[in-house]
Design an enzyme around this catalytic site. Structure first.
Site, PDB file in Angstrom:
ATOM      1  N   ASP A  62      44.681  45.207  45.548  1.00 10.61           N
ATOM      2  CA  ASP A  62      43.927  44.105  44.942  1.00 10.61           C
ATOM      3  C   ASP A  62      43.907  42.983  45.982  1.00 10.61           C
ATOM      4  O   ASP A  62      44.537  41.937  45.808  1.00 10.61           O
ATOM      5  CB  ASP A  62      44.613  43.670  43.642  1.00 10.61           C
ATOM      6  CG  ASP A  62      43.725  42.724  42.844  1.00 10.61           C
ATOM      7  OD1 ASP A  62      42.631  42.387  43.319  1.00 10.61           O
ATOM      8  OD2 ASP A  62      44.148  42.320  41.750  1.00 10.61           O
TER       9      ASP A  62
ATOM     10  N   HIS B 289      35.993  47.392  37.965  1.00  9.77           N
ATOM     11  CA  HIS B 289      35.550  46.761  36.721  1.00  9.77           C
ATOM     12  C   HIS B 289      34.098  47.200  36.519  1.00  9.77           C
ATOM     13  O   HIS B 289      33.364  47.393  37.501  1.00  9.77           O
ATOM     14  CB  HIS B 289      35.493  45.238  36.805  1.00  9.77           C
ATOM     15  CG  HIS B 289      36.744  44.527  37.180  1.00  9.77           C
ATOM     16  ND1 HIS B 289      37.176  44.412  38.481  1.00  9.77           N
ATOM     17  CD2 HIS B 289      37.630  43.832  36.420  1.00  9.77           C
ATOM     18  CE1 HIS B 289      38.278  43.687  38.499  1.00  9.77           C
ATOM     19  NE2 HIS B 289      38.581  43.326  37.274  1.00  9.77           N
TER      20      HIS B 289
ATOM     21  N   GLU C 100      48.143  43.296  32.661  1.00  7.08           N
ATOM     22  CA  GLU C 100      48.494  42.725  33.965  1.00  7.08           C
ATOM     23  C   GLU C 100      48.878  41.257  33.821  1.00  7.08           C
ATOM     24  O   GLU C 100      48.037  40.412  33.520  1.00  7.08           O
ATOM     25  CB  GLU C 100      47.294  42.887  34.914  1.00  7.08           C
ATOM     26  CG  GLU C 100      47.554  42.336  36.291  1.00  7.08           C
ATOM     27  CD  GLU C 100      46.442  42.681  37.271  1.00  7.08           C
ATOM     28  OE1 GLU C 100      45.876  43.789  37.163  1.00  7.08           O
ATOM     29  OE2 GLU C 100      46.130  41.834  38.116  1.00  7.08           O
TER      30      GLU C 100
ATOM     31  N   ASP D 118      31.629  45.265  38.634  1.00 11.56           N
ATOM     32  CA  ASP D 118      31.614  45.495  40.093  1.00 11.56           C
ATOM     33  C   ASP D 118      30.585  46.536  40.477  1.00 11.56           C
ATOM     34  O   ASP D 118      30.057  46.524  41.590  1.00 11.56           O
ATOM     35  CB  ASP D 118      32.943  46.067  40.613  1.00 11.56           C
ATOM     36  CG  ASP D 118      34.143  45.289  40.179  1.00 11.56           C
ATOM     37  OD1 ASP D 118      34.034  44.072  40.022  1.00 11.56           O
ATOM     38  OD2 ASP D 118      35.212  45.930  39.998  1.00 11.56           O
TER      39      ASP D 118
HETATM   40 MN   LIG Z   1      45.076  42.316  40.079  1.00 10.49          MN
END
Ligand SMILES: [Mn+2]
Length: 434
Positions: free
Chosen positions: A338, A100, A231, A103
């Site tokens: 993740d 992201h 997502e 981040d």
């Molecule tokens: Mn995720």
């Protein structure tokens, strides 16, 4: 170079009998499985947020990790963080990473200042990627952490936040395109609501649909060839998330004319929160033709929240890859970890071991899935169970109407005879492979 990993050597494949805590026992990148290298099947990615941005906090306590790039509020330390990240990529040898915007760069005191920081790090990534095999699986925008997003991004009641969201996604798509990213992901962090007392759900869904259409238009405008992925997640952080699960997302895409433009990034932990198994979500997406990529992790089955642990359950992972392989495997997608350490796992070695274990579990799962597909036992069982539909009479019924079907049944030509679903026999079959 940082000394965070203390010169740790690249992880090697040593085979199933290795007792080394830091060796691959199953992940052998060059091993061919169903005609394709394991690395090209699994397409592993390291997630920047959990491994480098998250500081070990939970709802009851703050930071537990002490890293050389803390505090994360200054561009020099953002480069140290990038140095350490690429050192991990060199140790693991995984082909991809994901980020992201928030981040990788410190927040500035304006949109323009944050963008300057972001572009500085994108330049830095580009330089590092030019001498390595590491590629970008996907980029995304964090539109849920800063207080400006507290009431949502594209679904925010304030049009200024919608504008800020659109501008933010544009910059993240530009950067993803520049780094030759293979997908662009939108997770609706706070695209949902806490209470209907202050929420116009229909209007928010229309705004989210319009926003996603703008994203798709911009992808075509800049010539980005990657896939746009959304997502699903049912709750957390919002009480009600609009992208509940795979089938809910598909209905949303259809309503806004996007079902041929947007695919899904499915996550094991989110599937569990939605009351589904991971293979259910994958099978639903493949049935609807929208499987894009996966976020691999696991949730704790007792705690009821999104614990984002590294996967360690071969049978679960095997059934997930079974449905992925059955669909033809990944195209632009891959397996993104993740997943985050537990907050007591303080050491650099923990971060390496977590990924090594996760990669090994996925490799075991993939091999088991391929063996089941090659054996064909599950396909044969399905063919047998649905064999009645192969007759001309059954096919003709699908073209008929209730009245003509009624005549068949009423005259006694149809007389159902219940047959075993053979679930335990099939579970025993799967257990031969996992
Ligand atoms: Mn995720």
């Amino acid at each position: 170079m940082t000394d965070f990993f203390q010169g740790m050597a690249p992880i090697a494949y040593e085979g199933p009998d290795s007792t080394s805590p830091l060796a691959f026992r199953h992940y052998n990148p060059d091993e061919v499985v169903m005609g394709k290298r394991m690395e090209d099947h699994l397409r592993f990615a390291v997630a920047y947020w959990h491994s480098f941005a998250w500081e070990g906090g939970d709802p009851f306590g703050g930071q537990t990790f002490e890293r050389p790039w803390h505090p994360q509020d200054e561009i020099g330390r953002a480069k140290v963080k990038a140095d350490a990240a690429f050192e991990l990529f060199d140790i693991l040898g995984q082909p991809y990473f994901c980020w992201h915007d928030a981040d990788i760069r410190p927040e500035g005191d304006s949109f323009a200042a944050s963008l300057r920081n972001f572009e500085t790090i994108i330049d830095y990534f580009e330089e590092k990627m030019s001498t390595r095999k590491t590629r970008l699986l996907w980029g995304t925008a964090n539109m849920f952490s800063h207080r400006r997003w507290m009431s949502g991004a594209s679904t925010n009641p304030d049009p200024d936040v919608f504008a800020y969201s659109a501008a933010t996604v544009k910059t993240c798509m530009d950067a993803t395109h520049r780094l030759n990213g293979e997908n662009y992901v939108l997770w609706g962090g706070r695209e949902g609501y806490e209470t209907l007392l202050n929420t116009d759900m229909g209007r928010e869904l229309d705004h989210m649909g319009r926003f996603l259409n703008m994203v798709v238009d911009y992808k075509h405008k800049i010539g980005f060839k990657g896939a746009i992925l959304v997502e699903p997640k049912p709750q957390e952080p919002s009480k009600h998330q609009y992208d509940y699960d795979a089938t809910t997302c598909y209905g949303f895409l259809q309503k806004y004319g996007l079902e041929n433009e947007v695919k899904l990034n499915l996550e094991q932990g989110h599937a569990i929160l939605a009351g589904h198994s991971f293979e259910h979500e994958i099978a639903a997406a493949t049935a609807l033709g929208v499987l894009g990529s996966i976020d691999m992790n696991r949730n704790d089955y007792q705690s009821g929240w999104d614990t984002d642990q590294f996967p360690n359950n071969t049978p679960e992972v095997a059934l997930a890859y079974y449905h992925i392989l059955k669909d033809g495997g990944f195209t632009s997608g891959g397996t993104n970890f993740d997943a985050k350490l537990r907050r007591q796992s303080l050491d650099a070695e923990d971060l390496v071991a977590a990924h090594v274990g996760g990669m090994d579990i996925c490799a075991r799962g993939l091999k088991a899935a391929a063996a089941m597909l090659e054996d064909g036992g599950l396909d044969q069982a399905l063919a047998a169970r649905y064999a009645g539909w192969d007759t001309p009479e059954a096919q003709a019924m699908l073209q008929g109407d209730l009245g003509s079907i009624f005549e068949q049944v009423h005259t006694g030509k149809v007389d159902p005879k219940p047959q075993s679903g053979r679930q335990e026999i099939l579970e025993n079959y799967v257990n031969r492979f996992v």
